[in-house]
Design an enzyme around this catalytic site. Structure first.
Site, mmCIF file in Angstrom:
data_model
loop_
_atom_site.group_PDB
_atom_site.id
_atom_site.type_symbol
_atom_site.label_atom_id
_atom_site.label_comp_id
_atom_site.label_asym_id
_atom_site.label_seq_id
_atom_site.Cartn_x
_atom_site.Cartn_y
_atom_site.Cartn_z
ATOM 1 N N ILE A 19 40.620 34.567 19.986
ATOM 2 C CA ILE A 19 39.450 34.654 18.952
ATOM 3 C C ILE A 19 39.442 33.417 18.096
ATOM 4 O O ILE A 19 40.292 33.263 17.503
ATOM 5 C CB ILE A 19 39.573 36.023 18.083
ATOM 6 C CG1 ILE A 19 39.383 37.103 18.852
ATOM 7 C CG2 ILE A 19 38.147 35.811 16.974
ATOM 8 C CD1 ILE A 19 38.077 37.348 19.806
ATOM 9 N N SER A 20 38.389 32.711 18.109
ATOM 10 C CA SER A 20 38.199 31.417 17.344
ATOM 11 C C SER A 20 38.322 31.794 15.739
ATOM 12 O O SER A 20 37.651 32.639 15.567
ATOM 13 C CB SER A 20 37.093 30.650 17.822
ATOM 14 O OG SER A 20 36.889 30.275 18.999
ATOM 15 N N GLU A 23 32.095 31.266 25.547
ATOM 16 C CA GLU A 23 30.693 31.835 25.358
ATOM 17 C C GLU A 23 29.798 31.856 26.692
ATOM 18 O O GLU A 23 28.666 31.557 26.688
ATOM 19 C CB GLU A 23 29.991 31.012 24.343
ATOM 20 C CG GLU A 23 30.605 31.148 22.909
ATOM 21 C CD GLU A 23 29.644 30.742 21.809
ATOM 22 O OE1 GLU A 23 28.504 30.920 21.961
ATOM 23 O OE2 GLU A 23 30.273 30.379 20.761
ATOM 24 N N GLY A 72 36.947 40.111 29.788
ATOM 25 C CA GLY A 72 36.406 38.551 29.342
ATOM 26 C C GLY A 72 35.041 38.549 30.105
ATOM 27 O O GLY A 72 33.994 38.725 28.923
ATOM 28 N N SER A 73 34.720 38.010 31.231
ATOM 29 C CA SER A 73 33.331 37.912 31.501
ATOM 30 C C SER A 73 32.943 39.133 31.507
ATOM 31 O O SER A 73 31.679 39.486 31.417
ATOM 32 C CB SER A 73 33.468 37.181 33.026
ATOM 33 O OG SER A 73 34.055 36.087 32.739
ATOM 34 N N THR A 104 31.432 31.895 30.912
ATOM 35 C CA THR A 104 31.836 30.944 31.711
ATOM 36 C C THR A 104 30.712 30.120 32.434
ATOM 37 O O THR A 104 29.599 30.769 32.618
ATOM 38 C CB THR A 104 32.938 31.306 32.760
ATOM 39 O OG1 THR A 104 32.282 32.216 33.594
ATOM 40 C CG2 THR A 104 34.050 32.204 32.155
HETATM 41 C C1 LIG Z 1 39.943 28.749 23.078
HETATM 42 C C2 LIG Z 1 39.227 29.937 23.268
HETATM 43 C C3 LIG Z 1 38.193 30.270 22.200
HETATM 44 C C4 LIG Z 1 37.452 31.476 22.587
HETATM 45 N N1 LIG Z 1 36.657 31.910 21.405
HETATM 46 C C5 LIG Z 1 36.318 33.164 21.546
HETATM 47 C C6 LIG Z 1 35.740 33.830 20.259
HETATM 48 O O1 LIG Z 1 35.728 33.364 19.357
HETATM 49 N N2 LIG Z 1 35.354 35.268 20.500
HETATM 50 C C7 LIG Z 1 35.699 36.007 21.637
HETATM 51 O O2 LIG Z 1 35.085 37.146 21.628
HETATM 52 N N3 LIG Z 1 36.156 35.349 22.707
HETATM 53 C C8 LIG Z 1 36.586 34.000 22.755
HETATM 54 N N4 LIG Z 1 37.051 33.312 23.797
HETATM 55 C C9 LIG Z 1 37.103 34.070 25.203
HETATM 56 C C10 LIG Z 1 36.053 33.470 26.137
HETATM 57 O O3 LIG Z 1 34.718 33.607 25.894
HETATM 58 C C11 LIG Z 1 36.799 34.180 27.606
HETATM 59 O O4 LIG Z 1 37.747 33.361 27.907
HETATM 60 C C12 LIG Z 1 35.588 33.786 28.563
HETATM 61 O O5 LIG Z 1 34.223 34.566 28.453
HETATM 62 C C13 LIG Z 1 36.139 33.988 29.960
HETATM 63 O O6 LIG Z 1 36.799 35.517 30.175
HETATM 64 P P1 LIG Z 1 38.335 35.354 30.754
HETATM 65 O O7 LIG Z 1 38.985 34.317 29.908
HETATM 66 O O8 LIG Z 1 38.876 36.694 30.680
HETATM 67 O O9 LIG Z 1 37.912 34.947 32.230
HETATM 68 P P2 LIG Z 1 37.598 35.984 33.359
HETATM 69 O O10 LIG Z 1 36.305 36.758 33.019
HETATM 70 O O11 LIG Z 1 38.873 36.706 33.958
HETATM 71 O O12 LIG Z 1 37.073 34.748 34.584
HETATM 72 C C14 LIG Z 1 38.255 34.123 35.254
HETATM 73 C C15 LIG Z 1 37.263 33.539 36.310
HETATM 74 O O13 LIG Z 1 36.647 34.053 37.067
HETATM 75 C C16 LIG Z 1 35.218 33.932 36.992
HETATM 76 N N5 LIG Z 1 34.291 35.116 37.001
HETATM 77 C C17 LIG Z 1 34.503 36.089 36.595
HETATM 78 N N6 LIG Z 1 33.465 36.999 36.742
HETATM 79 C C18 LIG Z 1 32.864 36.623 37.523
HETATM 80 C C19 LIG Z 1 31.614 36.777 38.296
HETATM 81 N N7 LIG Z 1 30.718 37.868 38.102
HETATM 82 N N8 LIG Z 1 31.030 35.984 39.111
HETATM 83 C C20 LIG Z 1 31.605 34.530 39.294
HETATM 84 N N9 LIG Z 1 32.540 34.281 38.618
HETATM 85 C C21 LIG Z 1 33.293 35.083 37.923
HETATM 86 C C22 LIG Z 1 34.988 33.101 35.715
HETATM 87 O O14 LIG Z 1 33.972 32.340 35.793
HETATM 88 C C23 LIG Z 1 36.332 32.417 35.758
HETATM 89 O O15 LIG Z 1 36.163 31.152 36.180
HETATM 90 C C24 LIG Z 1 37.516 32.213 23.769
HETATM 91 C C25 LIG Z 1 38.499 31.706 24.549
HETATM 92 C C26 LIG Z 1 39.202 30.515 24.526
HETATM 93 C C27 LIG Z 1 40.118 29.939 25.779
#
Ligand SMILES: Cc1cc2nc3c(=O)[nH]c(=O)nc-3n(C[C@H](O)[C@H](O)[C@H](O)COP(=O)(O)OP(=O)(O)OC[C@H]3O[C@@H](n4cnc5c(N)ncnc54)[C@H](O)[C@@H]3O)c2cc1C
Length: 375
Positions: A146-147, A353, A120-121, A355
């Protein structure tokens, strides 16, 4: 003109339908067709590919106005830009000629596939692989969240072509919806933006022509970062739009709700709340328009500006929309009024896009870098 066109769609098409679309979690195809008919998909496409040749400011104005009505609808629109930017900026002439006119006309939607269950991140932890075999790449892996997934025709997808190099071994590809080996998995049931589609993309021995590689092998991560930089002001504009919509609802309600023999809008506590909401929205709007203008000026680097705009606008929206619920009191907490939906919708803007935690990391590393310091 763009703002007015989007505003008209919001007033006439989105507002009357948003509650039902949210309730039924139904993709807003009819509204998308109206958006296409109004030429709003042409806004961000260059003229030589049947677009209007607009820039980032035009795009954010459209997204802001649509978000005033419904962030679920506006993400369906903004995700098309997100899915298009990779080949619009880094694609070959052939790719642009083939795909951009279709997107400009709104006949085909686009989507961007980066996120995976374990990436994710930390996008660099992705596992999806693309292996060159003759004149095509074979893609295997699953993308999550994926949106426009399942609704779009054209997907920009990131996969590893050289896993040993980690994120430097990633490449970007165009994958068409009907490609054998490409299917759709779980559709998410969400808190907000419920009319938008958020879906898994599943690739099982999916063969895409070599000509669908975007840029060069190994540049997938650069394509990703540049794409998100350019798309992020649009996400920030969602925050401005949804907050503006919530403020308008709160003002209208406060003027007609009578308690203690007078409209609640006459109480200073309510007036100050509304004044703070209006001020914060305007501050966010200034940041969003400023980064959009920076992009349109041809600036090479706007990562920090975009991160600040998205961070501030989304946090602002998560202060303003709950306050709008507060102004409406008990009815604000019911689905009879749109503010509870606006509050649910606003939450995602702090998450996708990048967090807001990740964006803060980016901003502070730019601050230190400018001063020649290390965090
Ligand atoms: C409705 C929706 C639409 C989306 N659309 C798309 C899309 O079109 N295409 C696509 O590719 N993705 C898409 N996403 C994915 C979205 O971009 C990710 O959910 C987002 O980047 C966070 O990744 P994660 O959910 O795995 O959270 P994680 O990365 O697991 O994070 C969990 C928590 O830990 C925190 N965290 C993680 N790493 C760190 C760090 N280094 N320092 C501090 N805090 C940290 C985060 O801020 C968060 O609070 C979508 C998600 C949703 C829910």
């Amino acid at each position: 003109m763009i703002k007015e066109t989007a505003r008209q769609i919001t007033e006439e098409r989105i507002k009357p339908q948003r509650a039902e679309l949210d309730e039924k979690e139904q993709f807003p195809w009819e509204i998308i067709k109206e958006i296409a008919k109004a030429d709003l998909f042409r806004v961000f496409i260059p003229e030589e590919y049947e677009g209007l040749g607009g820039g980032s400011l035009d795009l954010v104005l459209a997204v802001e106005e649509l978000s005033r009505g419904c962030c679920g609808v506006s993400i369906c629109y903004a995700a098309v830009a997100l899915g298009t930017i990779p080949f619009m900026r880094f694609g070959t002439e052939e790719q642009k000629k083939k795909y951009l006119p279709q997107i400009a006309s709104g006949q085909e939607l686009a989507a961007f596939g980066l996120t995976e269950s374990s990436a994710g991140s930390d996008a660099g932890a992705m596992k999806s692989r693309a292996v060159l075999e003759g004149d095509s790449y074979t893609i295997n892996g699953t993308k999550q969240f994926i949106s426009n997934g399942g609704e779009a025709e054209i997907y920009s997808v990131i996969a590893l072509t050289n896993p040993a190099k980690g994120s430097r071994g990633a490449s970007a590809f165009i994958v068409e919806r009907d490609t054998p080996g490409f299917t759709f998995g779980k559709k998410e049931k969400k808190m907000g933006i419920r009319c938008s589609a958020t879906c898994e993309l599943v690739f099982h021995n999916c063969r895409v022509p070599k000509g669908n590689l975007i840029g060069k092998e190994g540049t997938g991560f650069i394509v990703t970062l540049k794409t998100l930089d350019e798309s992020r002001p649009g996400v920030a504009a969602q925050g401005v739009g949804v907050a503006q919509g919530a403020l308008e609802e709160a003002v209208a309600y406060a003027r007609q709700r009578v308690q203690f023999g007078q409209p609640i809008s006459s109480f200073q506590a309510i007036q100050h709340m509304l004044a703070d909401m209006a001020t914060e929205i305007e501050a966010a709007r200034c940041l969003v328009y400023a980064v959009a203008r920076t992009i349109d000026s041809g600036a090479a680097n706007f990562t920090e500006d975009g991160a600040m705009a998205k961070l501030f606008a989304s946090d602002m929206a998560m202060r303003v929309t709950p306050n709008a619920v507060q102004v409406l009191g008990g009815v604000g907490y019911t689905r009879d009024y749109p503010v509870e939906k606006m509050m649910r919708d606003a939450k995602i803007i702090q998450i996708y896009e990048g967090t807001n935690q990740i964006l803060r990391n980016d901003i502070i590393s730019h601050v230190y870098k400018r001063k020649g310091m290390r965090p």
